[in-house]
Design an enzyme around this catalytic site. Structure first.
Site, mmCIF file in Angstrom:
data_model
loop_
_atom_site.group_PDB
_atom_site.id
_atom_site.type_symbol
_atom_site.label_atom_id
_atom_site.label_comp_id
_atom_site.label_asym_id
_atom_site.label_seq_id
_atom_site.Cartn_x
_atom_site.Cartn_y
_atom_site.Cartn_z
ATOM 1 N N ARG A 1 -18.684 -4.611 -1.413
ATOM 2 C CA ARG A 1 -17.498 -5.356 -0.919
ATOM 3 C C ARG A 1 -17.647 -5.830 0.537
ATOM 4 O O ARG A 1 -16.658 -5.880 1.283
ATOM 5 C CB ARG A 1 -16.225 -4.529 -1.025
ATOM 6 N N CYS B 1 -7.502 -4.412 -5.719
ATOM 7 C CA CYS B 1 -7.503 -3.050 -5.175
ATOM 8 C C CYS B 1 -7.240 -3.102 -3.673
ATOM 9 O O CYS B 1 -7.843 -3.906 -2.960
ATOM 10 C CB CYS B 1 -8.843 -2.369 -5.436
ATOM 11 N N GLU C 1 -9.678 -2.615 1.542
ATOM 12 C CA GLU C 1 -10.488 -3.702 0.967
ATOM 13 C C GLU C 1 -9.755 -5.029 1.191
ATOM 14 O O GLU C 1 -10.353 -6.043 1.540
ATOM 15 C CB GLU C 1 -10.701 -3.472 -0.534
HETATM 16 N N1 EPU Z 1 -8.049 6.476 -11.909
HETATM 17 C C1 EPU Z 1 -6.998 7.366 -11.902
HETATM 18 N N2 EPU Z 1 -5.749 6.897 -11.595
HETATM 19 C C2 EPU Z 1 -5.535 5.587 -11.281
HETATM 20 C C3 EPU Z 1 -6.623 4.689 -11.282
HETATM 21 C C4 EPU Z 1 -7.872 5.170 -11.602
HETATM 22 O O1 EPU Z 1 -7.164 8.533 -12.177
HETATM 23 O O2 EPU Z 1 -4.379 5.238 -10.992
HETATM 24 C C5 EPU Z 1 -9.382 6.975 -12.279
HETATM 25 C C6 EPU Z 1 -9.815 6.372 -13.609
HETATM 26 O O3 EPU Z 1 -9.338 7.101 -14.690
HETATM 27 C C7 EPU Z 1 -11.312 6.427 -13.501
HETATM 28 C C8 EPU Z 1 -11.570 6.257 -12.012
HETATM 29 O O4 EPU Z 1 -10.344 6.550 -11.339
HETATM 30 O O5 EPU Z 1 -11.797 7.684 -13.894
HETATM 31 C C9 EPU Z 1 -12.030 4.847 -11.655
HETATM 32 O O6 EPU Z 1 -11.034 3.912 -12.042
HETATM 33 P P1 EPU Z 1 -11.400 2.454 -12.591
HETATM 34 O O7 EPU Z 1 -12.399 2.555 -13.692
HETATM 35 O O8 EPU Z 1 -10.119 1.756 -12.847
HETATM 36 O O9 EPU Z 1 -12.188 1.778 -11.422
HETATM 37 P P2 EPU Z 1 -11.867 1.690 -9.892
HETATM 38 O O10 EPU Z 1 -12.930 2.427 -9.162
HETATM 39 O O11 EPU Z 1 -10.459 2.057 -9.592
HETATM 40 C C10 EPU Z 1 -13.303 -0.448 -9.436
HETATM 41 C C11 EPU Z 1 -13.102 -1.621 -8.522
HETATM 42 C C12 EPU Z 1 -12.313 -2.700 -9.222
HETATM 43 C C13 EPU Z 1 -13.045 -3.129 -10.480
HETATM 44 C C14 EPU Z 1 -13.210 -1.892 -11.379
HETATM 45 C C15 EPU Z 1 -14.040 -2.200 -12.622
HETATM 46 C C16 EPU Z 1 -12.974 -0.991 -6.174
HETATM 47 C C17 EPU Z 1 -12.076 -0.601 -5.050
HETATM 48 N N3 EPU Z 1 -12.363 -1.193 -7.354
HETATM 49 O O12 EPU Z 1 -12.006 0.107 -9.652
HETATM 50 O O13 EPU Z 1 -12.283 -3.818 -8.338
HETATM 51 O O14 EPU Z 1 -12.325 -4.133 -11.168
HETATM 52 O O15 EPU Z 1 -13.905 -0.859 -10.655
HETATM 53 O O16 EPU Z 1 -15.392 -2.378 -12.270
HETATM 54 O O17 EPU Z 1 -14.182 -1.105 -5.990
HETATM 55 C C18 EPU Z 1 -11.070 -4.889 -6.583
HETATM 56 O O18 EPU Z 1 -12.078 -4.729 -5.897
HETATM 57 O O19 EPU Z 1 -10.057 -5.504 -6.172
HETATM 58 C C19 EPU Z 1 -11.064 -4.336 -7.933
HETATM 59 C C20 EPU Z 1 -9.984 -4.349 -8.683
#
Ligand code: EPU
Length: 310
Positions: free
Chosen positions: A176, A228, A302
């Site tokens: 990012r 995010c 971010e």
């Molecule tokens: N989780 C929770 N509670 C929540 C949200 C997530 O427990 O409210 C847990 C999920 O169950 C999972 C873990 O956290 O075990 C990761 O969650 P998720 O798979 O939704 O991915 P993320 O790390 O929250 C990242 C990127 C997203 C991208 C997704 C898919 C960042 C900050 N976020 O989200 O990017 O779409 O992976 O690849 O890097 C963005 O950058 O704006 C964005 C949305």
């Protein structure tokens, strides 16, 4: 070049927040950059480059900024709305197609265009609403894909050097984050060339669809958000930390952390209370403090805040 005075900025952002600027400058052709320095001097205000407004939190009130809106849609002539097929290259991973794209092109349009022609690499970005310039400046990514590794060249405008074209040796990137190695007061992406691997059309469309459906089932795509809010700390997920520390659903005025995914700050535009950036910033601070107290982790934003210093 089109100039408008005192534009309201909230409609330009997916979060639908923010006050107004001194002026906005719409740039549609590369030739528009020739008068840019002189125009900015005349208008005053700190230049801020707006892409699709999908990762942005703009402060309330009348802001001392001038907004540049790069709406360049394609290659060198600025008129063709399609990406330009510029050639091919063979890499150790196979055949790649070189694709020229204007900074103003909307990401969903580009992804669909690529899917129909079997051009892969960007499909993880399914459901991202921004424009190509913002994608690059953020090194946006999802589902194992990120933008910067696919870039072959970039045409940028900088106040110091005007329009010029750069290669991968001129930029650096990480999760990012994307920056030019040479120091400029600011830069604006005008045009990019991507090198995209080829993939069978049906398989690519299937991947795009499954990323989109997964995103739709885990992220509040139906709400006004800026994606995010925080970057993921190394080895963990900001969403998980915010969730476990009880931020999910926390509300202030018209702003709330999504019950669907805790790292999304959403703006309820129908609740009758006017949403403000002040409420958003207060919630963000509260979330950061809470996660620091519970986990000892300092979350990094971010989402970009405006006004910002370049
Ligand atoms: N989780 C929770 N509670 C929540 C949200 C997530 O427990 O409210 C847990 C999920 O169950 C999972 C873990 O956290 O075990 C990761 O969650 P998720 O798979 O939704 O991915 P993320 O790390 O929250 C990242 C990127 C997203 C991208 C997704 C898919 C960042 C900050 N976020 O989200 O990017 O779409 O992976 O690849 O890097 C963005 O950058 O704006 C964005 C949305």
């Amino acid at each position: 070049m089109i100039i408008r005075n005192e534009p309201a900025l909230a409609p330009y952002t997916t979060l639908r927040l923010g006050g107004s600027a001194i002026a906005e400058i719409l740039l549609e052709r590369e030739e528009d950059c020739e008068r840019l320095t002189e125009t900015l001097e005349r208008l005053g205000g700190t230049p801020h480059v707006l892409g699709g407004g999908s990762n942005l939190l703009i402060h309330d009130g009348h802001l001392p900024i001038t907004v540049l809106r790069p709406l360049f849609r394609t290659g060198k002539n600025g008129e063709d709305e399609e990406p330009a097929l510029l050639g091919e290259e063979t890499t150790p991973e196979g055949r790649h197609v070189l694709l020229g794209v204007g900074a103003g092109m909307r990401v969903p349009y580009l992804l669909n265009w690529c899917a129909r022609r079997g051009l892969a690499g960007l499909e993880g970005l399914a459901g991202v609403p921004g424009r190509v310039g913002g994608l690059i400046a953020m090194n946006a990514g999802a589902y194992g894909c990120s933008t910067a590794p696919l870039l072959r060249s970039l045409t940028v405008f900088t106040p110091e050097k005007g329009l010029h074209t750069l290669g991968p040796e001129n930029w650096e990137y990480s999760y990012r984050s994307f920056s030019l190695k040479e120091e400029y007061s600011w830069y604006m992406v005008v045009h990019a060339v991507f090198s995209l691997p080829c993939m069978p059309v049906d398989a690519l469309k299937e991947k795009l669809k499954s990323h989109f459906l997964h995103k739709k089932s885990t992220q509040p795509l139906h709400e006004h958000t800026a994606g995010c809010v925080f970057k993921n700390p190394t080895g963990d997920s900001a969403g998980r930390l915010l969730d476990v520390s009880g931020m999910k659903g926390t509300r202030q005025g018209a702003l709330f952390f999504s019950p669907m995914h805790a790292n999304f700050l959403a703006h309820d535009t129908r609740c009758g209370i006017p949403g403000t950036a002040a409420d958003a910033l207060e919630l963000i601070e509260k979330a950061r403090d809470t996660v620091r107290e519970v986990f000892g982790v300092v979350l990094e934003m971010e989402v970009k805040e405006w006004p910002c210093r370049f």
